[in-house]
Design an enzyme around this catalytic site. Sequence first.
Site, mmCIF file in Angstrom:
data_model
loop_
_atom_site.group_PDB
_atom_site.id
_atom_site.type_symbol
_atom_site.label_atom_id
_atom_site.label_comp_id
_atom_site.label_asym_id
_atom_site.label_seq_id
_atom_site.Cartn_x
_atom_site.Cartn_y
_atom_site.Cartn_z
ATOM 1 N N SER A 137 0.843 -1.189 0.000
ATOM 2 C CA SER A 137 0.000 0.000 0.000
ATOM 3 C C SER A 137 0.876 1.235 0.000
ATOM 4 O O SER A 137 1.935 1.253 0.643
ATOM 5 C CB SER A 137 -0.907 0.015 1.230
ATOM 6 O OG SER A 137 -1.535 1.275 1.377
ATOM 7 N N TYR A 150 -2.661 0.264 10.305
ATOM 8 C CA TYR A 150 -2.645 -0.239 8.926
ATOM 9 C C TYR A 150 -1.311 0.059 8.244
ATOM 10 O O TYR A 150 -0.696 -0.833 7.648
ATOM 11 C CB TYR A 150 -3.786 0.382 8.123
ATOM 12 C CG TYR A 150 -3.804 -0.076 6.691
ATOM 13 C CD1 TYR A 150 -4.072 -1.402 6.365
ATOM 14 C CD2 TYR A 150 -3.542 0.815 5.646
ATOM 15 C CE1 TYR A 150 -4.080 -1.838 5.050
ATOM 16 C CE2 TYR A 150 -3.547 0.393 4.330
ATOM 17 C CZ TYR A 150 -3.810 -0.932 4.033
ATOM 18 O OH TYR A 150 -3.801 -1.356 2.734
#
Length: 241
Positions: A137, A150
């Site tokens: 990501s 995250y």
Amino acid sequence: MQIKDGVFVVTGASSGIGLATATALADRGAKAGLLARGTDALEKLARQLPGSLPVTVDMTQFDRVRGAIAAVHRHYGRIDGLVNNAGRSYAASIEEIDPVRFDEIFHLNVLGPIVAMQAAIPLMRAQGGGSIVNINSGTAFMTIPQYSVYSSSKRALIGISLTARAELERDHIVVSEVYPDITATNFGKNRIGSSTDGGPSTNYGAGDRPEFVAGLVLQAVEEGRAQYFANDRLRQMSGTA
């Protein structure tokens, strides 16, 4: 690696980037082992992708992950590629982080890919090689309020992926990472947590199409470089520009 006639395991295959990747692989003549939690969605996708195999599995249940990889191998007789895509985000300030939720995110985003890799690596080694693509990501390079859990899970995945790449080079198993930017999927809507400060938007509708990210995955399989970025901004943030 050649994609046509290869066998690829795709986790989180029932929607978003995983679905687009499985479809792209099938369009290029590959067979796909489809792993996800949603049985109905997987079976629907399998009907659309002739020759694919749906296997319902929660990627945080590690014995079942191992069993799912083994089931794909039994069915096709080989596994040429693994795309670790399953993941989830969590919005919470540092003060609000729930240790149980933290553990859940790291089990899914970090340990899930590790266990899947551990199950696939011996099979690939016995075949003489393979391809592993981990979906990372762009947030791995960012400091975003509410997204510490995250983003840190994705930073951990960088270390795992690059180390595995070095360790497995002699076995002709190529480990690559793909770094999407915001992608038009339900990922934001499916995130865990509701911070008192709101956190980032859950609407990713204006992001890149999942098919664009799937194209990067296929490029990673064919070319085998270490990292693939959705755009130059992420590449520059990573320090590899």
